[in-house]
Design a protein around this motif. Structure first.
Motif, PDB file in Angstrom:
ATOM      1  N   LEU A 192      55.957  38.606  16.134  1.00  0.00           N
ATOM      2  CA  LEU A 192      55.585  39.870  16.762  1.00  0.00           C
ATOM      3  C   LEU A 192      54.119  39.867  17.171  1.00  0.00           C
ATOM      4  CD1 LEU A 192      57.551  42.333  14.473  1.00  0.00           C
ATOM      5  CD2 LEU A 192      58.026  41.778  16.854  1.00  0.00           C
ATOM      6  N   LEU A 193      53.270  39.247  16.373  1.00  0.00           N
ATOM      7  CA  LEU A 193      51.851  39.169  16.719  1.00  0.00           C
ATOM      8  C   LEU A 193      51.613  38.309  17.960  1.00  0.00           C
ATOM      9  CD1 LEU A 193      50.083  38.958  13.253  1.00  0.00           C
ATOM     10  CD2 LEU A 193      50.041  40.837  14.889  1.00  0.00           C
ATOM     11  N   ILE A 194      52.470  37.316  18.196  1.00  0.00           N
ATOM     12  CA  ILE A 194      52.361  36.527  19.427  1.00  0.00           C
ATOM     13  C   ILE A 194      52.573  37.439  20.639  1.00  0.00           C
ATOM     14  CG2 ILE A 194      53.481  34.730  20.806  1.00  0.00           C
ATOM     15  CD1 ILE A 194      53.976  33.224  18.179  1.00  0.00           C
ATOM     16  N   GLY A 195      53.547  38.328  20.544  1.00  0.00           N
ATOM     17  CA  GLY A 195      53.768  39.288  21.630  1.00  0.00           C
ATOM     18  C   GLY A 195      52.598  40.228  21.823  1.00  0.00           C
ATOM     19  N   VAL A 196      51.999  40.683  20.718  1.00  0.00           N
ATOM     20  CA  VAL A 196      50.840  41.580  20.797  1.00  0.00           C
ATOM     21  C   VAL A 196      49.641  40.856  21.416  1.00  0.00           C
ATOM     22  CG1 VAL A 196      49.193  42.903  19.417  1.00  0.00           C
ATOM     23  CG2 VAL A 196      51.623  43.035  18.901  1.00  0.00           C
ATOM     24  N   VAL A 197      49.414  39.612  21.016  1.00  0.00           N
ATOM     25  CA  VAL A 197      48.311  38.828  21.588  1.00  0.00           C
ATOM     26  C   VAL A 197      48.528  38.635  23.088  1.00  0.00           C
ATOM     27  CG1 VAL A 197      47.272  36.515  21.634  1.00  0.00           C
ATOM     28  CG2 VAL A 197      47.650  37.671  19.459  1.00  0.00           C
ATOM     29  N   ALA A 198      49.762  38.354  23.486  1.00  0.00           N
ATOM     30  CA  ALA A 198      50.059  38.175  24.914  1.00  0.00           C
ATOM     31  C   ALA A 198      49.831  39.478  25.678  1.00  0.00           C
ATOM     32  CB  ALA A 198      51.497  37.695  25.089  1.00  0.00           C
ATOM     33  N   LEU A 199      50.199  40.602  25.083  1.00  0.00           N
ATOM     34  CA  LEU A 199      49.991  41.886  25.747  1.00  0.00           C
ATOM     35  C   LEU A 199      48.510  42.200  25.908  1.00  0.00           C
ATOM     36  CD1 LEU A 199      51.397  44.381  26.928  1.00  0.00           C
ATOM     37  CD2 LEU A 199      51.267  45.398  24.658  1.00  0.00           C
ATOM     38  N   VAL A 223      51.113  48.594  44.207  1.00  0.00           N
ATOM     39  CA  VAL A 223      52.356  47.973  43.735  1.00  0.00           C
ATOM     40  C   VAL A 223      52.038  46.989  42.614  1.00  0.00           C
ATOM     41  CG1 VAL A 223      54.211  46.401  44.389  1.00  0.00           C
ATOM     42  CG2 VAL A 223      53.624  48.318  45.870  1.00  0.00           C
ATOM     43  N   ASN A 224      50.959  46.239  42.753  1.00  0.00           N
ATOM     44  CA  ASN A 224      50.555  45.291  41.715  1.00  0.00           C
ATOM     45  C   ASN A 224      50.227  46.023  40.418  1.00  0.00           C
ATOM     46  OD1 ASN A 224      49.953  42.853  40.587  1.00  0.00           O
ATOM     47  ND2 ASN A 224      47.901  42.742  41.453  1.00  0.00           N
ATOM     48  N   GLU A 225      49.521  47.145  40.503  1.00  0.00           N
ATOM     49  CA  GLU A 225      49.198  47.933  39.314  1.00  0.00           C
ATOM     50  C   GLU A 225      50.462  48.505  38.678  1.00  0.00           C
ATOM     51  OE1 GLU A 225      46.290  48.345  37.697  1.00  0.00           O
ATOM     52  OE2 GLU A 225      45.533  46.840  39.083  1.00  0.00           O
ATOM     53  N   MET A 226      51.408  48.930  39.504  1.00  0.00           N
ATOM     54  CA  MET A 226      52.665  49.471  38.972  1.00  0.00           C
ATOM     55  C   MET A 226      53.443  48.390  38.232  1.00  0.00           C
ATOM     56  SD  MET A 226      53.150  52.677  39.473  1.00  0.00           S
ATOM     57  CE  MET A 226      54.912  52.872  39.412  1.00  0.00           C
ATOM     58  N   ILE A 227      53.437  47.182  38.762  1.00  0.00           N
ATOM     59  CA  ILE A 227      54.132  46.088  38.084  1.00  0.00           C
ATOM     60  C   ILE A 227      53.485  45.818  36.732  1.00  0.00           C
ATOM     61  CG2 ILE A 227      54.586  43.599  38.191  1.00  0.00           C
ATOM     62  CD1 ILE A 227      55.025  43.961  41.207  1.00  0.00           C
ATOM     63  N   HIS A 228      52.151  45.833  36.668  1.00  0.00           N
ATOM     64  CA  HIS A 228      51.452  45.642  35.394  1.00  0.00           C
ATOM     65  C   HIS A 228      51.853  46.718  34.397  1.00  0.00           C
ATOM     66  CE1 HIS A 228      48.397  42.511  36.332  1.00  0.00           C
ATOM     67  NE2 HIS A 228      48.653  42.894  37.576  1.00  0.00           N
ATOM     68  N   ILE A 229      51.910  47.955  34.829  1.00  0.00           N
ATOM     69  CA  ILE A 229      52.254  49.060  33.938  1.00  0.00           C
ATOM     70  C   ILE A 229      53.695  48.945  33.469  1.00  0.00           C
ATOM     71  CG2 ILE A 229      52.575  51.561  33.846  1.00  0.00           C
ATOM     72  CD1 ILE A 229      50.148  51.759  35.763  1.00  0.00           C
ATOM     73  N   ILE A 230      54.614  48.654  34.379  1.00  0.00           N
ATOM     74  CA  ILE A 230      56.035  48.558  34.023  1.00  0.00           C
ATOM     75  C   ILE A 230      56.269  47.411  33.049  1.00  0.00           C
ATOM     76  CG2 ILE A 230      58.327  48.010  34.947  1.00  0.00           C
ATOM     77  CD1 ILE A 230      57.497  49.617  37.457  1.00  0.00           C
ATOM     78  N   LEU A 231      55.661  46.250  33.304  1.00  0.00           N
ATOM     79  CA  LEU A 231      55.834  45.118  32.391  1.00  0.00           C
ATOM     80  C   LEU A 231      55.251  45.418  31.010  1.00  0.00           C
ATOM     81  CD1 LEU A 231      55.118  42.067  34.720  1.00  0.00           C
ATOM     82  CD2 LEU A 231      57.314  42.824  33.814  1.00  0.00           C
ATOM     83  N   SER A 232      54.131  46.103  30.969  1.00  0.00           N
ATOM     84  CA  SER A 232      53.529  46.464  29.687  1.00  0.00           C
ATOM     85  C   SER A 232      54.418  47.423  28.915  1.00  0.00           C
ATOM     86  CB  SER A 232      52.153  47.092  29.902  1.00  0.00           C
ATOM     87  OG  SER A 232      51.269  46.173  30.474  1.00  0.00           O
ATOM     88  N   ILE A 233      54.981  48.403  29.600  1.00  0.00           N
ATOM     89  CA  ILE A 233      55.868  49.363  28.938  1.00  0.00           C
ATOM     90  C   ILE A 233      57.116  48.661  28.412  1.00  0.00           C
ATOM     91  CG2 ILE A 233      57.382  51.342  29.381  1.00  0.00           C
ATOM     92  CD1 ILE A 233      55.171  52.407  31.252  1.00  0.00           C
ATOM     93  N   ILE A 234      57.685  47.760  29.198  1.00  0.00           N
ATOM     94  CA  ILE A 234      58.879  47.027  28.753  1.00  0.00           C
ATOM     95  C   ILE A 234      58.564  46.203  27.509  1.00  0.00           C
ATOM     96  CG2 ILE A 234      60.448  45.143  29.368  1.00  0.00           C
ATOM     97  CD1 ILE A 234      60.411  46.252  32.239  1.00  0.00           C
ATOM     98  N   LEU A 235      57.413  45.521  27.495  1.00  0.00           N
ATOM     99  CA  LEU A 235      57.049  44.712  26.332  1.00  0.00           C
ATOM    100  C   LEU A 235      56.800  45.576  25.105  1.00  0.00           C
ATOM    101  CD1 LEU A 235      56.503  41.948  25.124  1.00  0.00           C
ATOM    102  CD2 LEU A 235      54.141  42.163  25.885  1.00  0.00           C
ATOM    103  N   ILE A 236      56.149  46.715  25.271  1.00  0.00           N
ATOM    104  CA  ILE A 236      55.904  47.612  24.128  1.00  0.00           C
ATOM    105  C   ILE A 236      57.218  48.128  23.565  1.00  0.00           C
ATOM    106  CG2 ILE A 236      54.947  49.863  23.506  1.00  0.00           C
ATOM    107  CD1 ILE A 236      52.633  49.232  25.461  1.00  0.00           C
ATOM    108  N   ILE A 237      58.137  48.528  24.434  1.00  0.00           N
ATOM    109  CA  ILE A 237      59.453  48.999  23.972  1.00  0.00           C
ATOM    110  C   ILE A 237      60.198  47.883  23.249  1.00  0.00           C
ATOM    111  CG2 ILE A 237      61.735  49.759  24.780  1.00  0.00           C
ATOM    112  CD1 ILE A 237      60.242  51.364  26.951  1.00  0.00           C
ATOM    113  N   ALA A 238      60.139  46.664  23.777  1.00  0.00           N
ATOM    114  CA  ALA A 238      60.817  45.537  23.136  1.00  0.00           C
ATOM    115  C   ALA A 238      60.206  45.231  21.770  1.00  0.00           C
ATOM    116  CB  ALA A 238      60.753  44.303  24.032  1.00  0.00           C
TER     117      ALA A 238
END
Length: 114
Positions: free
Chosen positions: A70-77, A25-40
């Protein structure tokens, strides 16, 4: 020497399954949050480009504020992916924030008086 000792330190099969479910579940949350940030991030790039074209704004200097944000978001990701959430990622984010604030001087002033 006693042979009838309680083995409290040995996990039961239910505890093992519960642990693996929590990890998955923890890994799924990491994947879902990463996908949401990439889409945003991708969506925001297209929105910025569309608004710049609509306003007729050209040149790289006027886009530097948006690029820094946008680079701040990339650095955070990347910090999230590679467990790099330390002083270096914070330092890079703060520098990008200061640069974004500095480059607002090159942004066009809106003529709308609403």
């Amino acid at each position: 020497m006693e042979l009838d000792q309680d083995h409290d330190d040995v996990p039961q099969s239910g505890q093992i399954v519960e642990h693996f479910v929590k990890v998955e579940v923890n890994e799924m949350i990491h994947i879902i949050l990463s996908i949401i940030l990439i889409i945003a991030l991708i969506t925001s790039v297209f929105v910025v480009i569309k608004k710049r074209k609509k306003a007729g704004v050209t040149g790289i200097k006027t886009a530097l504020t948006s690029i820094c944000f946008l680079l701040i978001g990339v650095v955070a990701l990347f910090a999230y992916w590679f467990n790099f959430m330390g002083l270096a990622s914070w330092f890079i984010s703060i520098i990008l924030l200061f640069l974004a604030a500095y480059f607002t001087r090159y942004m066009a002033v809106s003529d709308d008086k609403s």
